[in-house]
Design an enzyme around this catalytic site. Structure first.
Site, PDB file in Angstrom:
ATOM      1  N   LYS A  49      -2.260  -1.599  -3.709  1.00  0.00           N
ATOM      2  CA  LYS A  49      -3.113  -0.415  -3.664  1.00  0.00           C
ATOM      3  C   LYS A  49      -2.262   0.835  -3.787  1.00  0.00           C
ATOM      4  CE  LYS A  49      -5.897   2.043  -0.377  1.00  0.00           C
ATOM      5  NZ  LYS A  49      -6.355   2.152   0.980  1.00  0.00           N
ATOM      6  N   ARG A  56     -10.486  10.395   2.197  1.00  0.00           N
ATOM      7  CA  ARG A  56     -10.338  11.069   3.490  1.00  0.00           C
ATOM      8  C   ARG A  56     -11.531  11.956   3.768  1.00  0.00           C
ATOM      9  NH1 ARG A  56      -3.755  11.378   2.901  1.00  0.00           N
ATOM     10  NH2 ARG A  56      -3.611   9.102   2.841  1.00  0.00           N
ATOM     11  N   LYS A 102       0.861  -1.181   0.000  1.00  0.00           N
ATOM     12  CA  LYS A 102       0.000   0.000   0.000  1.00  0.00           C
ATOM     13  C   LYS A 102       0.899   1.233   0.000  1.00  0.00           C
ATOM     14  CE  LYS A 102      -3.404   2.530   2.692  1.00  0.00           C
ATOM     15  NZ  LYS A 102      -4.419   2.493   3.746  1.00  0.00           N
ATOM     16  N   GLU A 127       7.430  -6.662   1.212  1.00  0.00           N
ATOM     17  CA  GLU A 127       6.241  -6.502   2.056  1.00  0.00           C
ATOM     18  C   GLU A 127       5.283  -7.684   1.885  1.00  0.00           C
ATOM     19  OE1 GLU A 127       5.285  -4.625   4.361  1.00  0.00           O
ATOM     20  OE2 GLU A 127       6.180  -2.644   4.246  1.00  0.00           O
TER      21      GLU A 127
HETATM   22  C1  PBG Z   1      -6.813   3.542   5.747  1.00  0.00           C
HETATM   23  C2  PBG Z   1      -7.356   3.455   4.383  1.00  0.00           C
HETATM   24  C3  PBG Z   1      -7.313   4.441   3.397  1.00  0.00           C
HETATM   25  C4  PBG Z   1      -7.921   3.897   2.269  1.00  0.00           C
HETATM   26  C5  PBG Z   1      -8.339   2.629   2.593  1.00  0.00           C
HETATM   27  N1  PBG Z   1      -7.970   2.355   3.900  1.00  0.00           N
HETATM   28  C6  PBG Z   1      -6.840   5.829   3.494  1.00  0.00           C
HETATM   29  C7  PBG Z   1      -5.424   6.093   3.662  1.00  0.00           C
HETATM   30  O1  PBG Z   1      -4.589   5.213   3.765  1.00  0.00           O
HETATM   31  O2  PBG Z   1      -5.097   7.277   3.749  1.00  0.00           O
HETATM   32  C8  PBG Z   1      -8.071   4.602   0.958  1.00  0.00           C
HETATM   33  C9  PBG Z   1      -9.053   4.020   0.022  1.00  0.00           C
HETATM   34  C10 PBG Z   1      -9.387   4.902  -1.124  1.00  0.00           C
HETATM   35  O3  PBG Z   1      -8.768   5.947  -1.363  1.00  0.00           O
HETATM   36  O4  PBG Z   1     -10.324   4.527  -1.845  1.00  0.00           O
HETATM   37  N2  PBG Z   1      -7.707   3.003   6.688  1.00  0.00           N
END
Ligand code: PBG
Length: 328
Positions: free
Chosen positions: A250, A207, A197, A235
Site C-alpha cells: 500500500k 484522513r 505500507k 517487512e
Molecule cells: C490507518 C490507515 C490509513 C489508511 C488505511 N488505514 C491512513 C494512514 O495510514 O494514514 C489509508 C487508506 C487510504 O488512503 O485509502 N488506519
C-alpha cells in the site's frame, strides 16, 4: 525490402483475439471494497475529497454492502468513525464500538455470504490521530500499542470479522494479534497484514474520510520510507513468520515495483491497496475531461493485477465490478 516474419500484431487484430490471449484478468471476486461507518449517523455523509464515497450510517452500510454483494465483490474492509476519541483509542476494543456493531449487523444480514475484513489500527480512535499510544516525547510506544491492537482484534473477531487487517506498521503487530486471537479462541480468524505500507501523501483524503490526521507530527516514524523497496521484502517476510495469512502492499499505483517484488517472495494471497489519493486523482482527472473514468479505472486495476496482486482494495470496487460485467 524484407518484411518481418514475427508479427505480434496478428493477435491484436480483433477484440475477440485480444481477449483470447489476454494475460491478466480481473473479476469482481478479486476486489475488496473499503467502507466507512460513522457512529451516530442517521444518513450517509459524502466525503469532500472523495466524491462518490460516504461515511455510512449503520443502515446505509447494510444497503451499500447489499450493493457490493450483488455486484459480486470479494469482501468489504471496514473502518470506524467513532463519536468519542481518547488518548488510547479505547473505542477500538469496546464491544459496543461502532465497527464492532457494524460487523455484527453485517454478519446477521449476510451470514457467511460476505467476507468481512476489519481494519485494525488506532488512528481513527485516538484524539491525537496517531496509530498508537504516545510516549512523553510524542513518539509511538510500539510494545504498548500492539497489546491494544490485539485487544481490538479480539473484539472484532468476537463481533464476527472473518479477517483482521492490522494497518499500524508497528513491529510485532501480527504476532501479537495472532497470539491474542488464539488465546481468546479465535484461531480460525485470519490476518491480512498491511506488510509494506508506505508513509504516503496518497492517504490525504482518507484522513478526511476517517477524521484521523495526526494533530502533531507525521507517520514517518512507523510507516515505511517511500524510497525503499528491499525493506518491503524484510517487512513482508517478518509478517509471514509472525503468522500472516495474506499480505498487502500500500499504496498500489505508486508501488507497482513493490507489488512485483513481494509477489516474487511469497505464494500467500497478495493484496494491493489503491488508496484514497489514487481514487481522488483518477476521479478529478476524469472530471476535468482528461480521460474516461471507466477506461482509466480498469487500466489501473489491470496494471495492479499485472504487477502481481491477487486482490485489489479499491474505492471503485462496486462500480468496477459492474463495468467488468459488461465490458469485454
Ligand atoms: C490507518 C490507515 C490509513 C489508511 C488505511 N488505514 C491512513 C494512514 O495510514 O494514514 C489509508 C487508506 C487510504 O488512503 O485509502 N488506519
Amino acid at each position: 525490402m524484407s518484411f518481418p516474419a514475427e508479427r505480434p500484431r496478428r493477435l491484436r487484430r480483433t477484440l475477440a483475439l485480444r481477449r483470447l490471449v489476454r494475460e491478466t484478468r480481473i473479476s469482481a471476486a478479486d476486489l475488496i471494497c473499503p467502507m466507512f461507518v460513522r457512529e451516530g449517523g442517521t444518513s450517509p455523509v459524502e466525503i469532500g475529497s472523495m466524491p462518490g464515497q460516504y461515511q455510512e450510517s449503520l443502515d446505509s452500510l447494510v444497503r451499500s454492502a447489499h450493493d457490493a454483494v450483488d455486484a459480486g465483490i470479494g469482501a468489504v474492509l471496514l473502518f470506524g468513525v467513532p463519536a468519542r476519541k481518547d488518548s488510547k483509542g479505547s473505542e477500538a476494543w469496546n464491544s459496543e464500538g461502532i465497527v464492532q456493531r457494524a460487523i455484527r449487523r453485517l454478519r446477521q444480514e449476510f451470514g457467511n455470504d460476505l467476507v468481512i475484513i476489519a481494519d485494525n489500527c488506532l488512528d481513527e480512535y485516538t484524539d491525537h490521530g496517531h496509530c498508537g499510544v504516545l510516549l512523553a516525547d510524542g513518539s509511538v510506544d510500539n510494545d504498548a500499542t500492539i497489546e491494544l491492537y490485539a485487544r481490538a482484534a479480539v473484539a472484532q473477531a468476537h463481533a464476527g470479522a472473518d479477517v483482521i487487517a492490522p494497518s499500524g506498521m508497528m513491529d510485532g503487530q501480527v504476532a501479537a494479534i495472532r497470539e491474542g486471537l488464539d488465546a481468546a479462541g479465535f484461531s480460525d480468524t485470519a490476518i491480512l497484514a498491511y506488510s509494506a505500507k508506505f508513509a504516503s501523501v496518497m492517504y490525504g483524503p482518507f484522513r478526511d474520510a476517517a477524521d484521523c490526521a495526526p494533530k502533531q507530527g507525521d507517520r514517518r516514524g512507523y510507516q515505511m520510507d517511500v524510497a525503499n523497496v528491499r525493506e518491503s521484502v524484510r517487512e513482508t517476510l517478518l509478517d509471514i513468520e509472525e503468522g500472516a495469512d495474506m499480505v498487502m502492499v500500500k499504496p498500489a499505483l505508486t508501488c507497482l515495483d513493490v507489488v512485483a517484488r513481494v509477489r516474487d517472495i511469497t505464494d500467500l494471497p497478495l493484496a494491493a491497496y489503491c488508496v484514497s489519493g489514487e481514487y481522488a486523482m483518477l476521479h478529478a482527472a476524469a472530471t476535468a475531461g482528461a480521460f474516461d473514468l471507466q477506461a482509466a479505472v480498469l487500466e489501473s486495476l489491470t496494471a495492479i493485477r499485472r504487477a502481481g496482486a491477487d486482490l485489489i482494495i479499491t474505492y471503485d470496487a462496486r462500480q468496477a465490478a459492474r463495468w467488468l460485467a459488461t465490458s469485454l
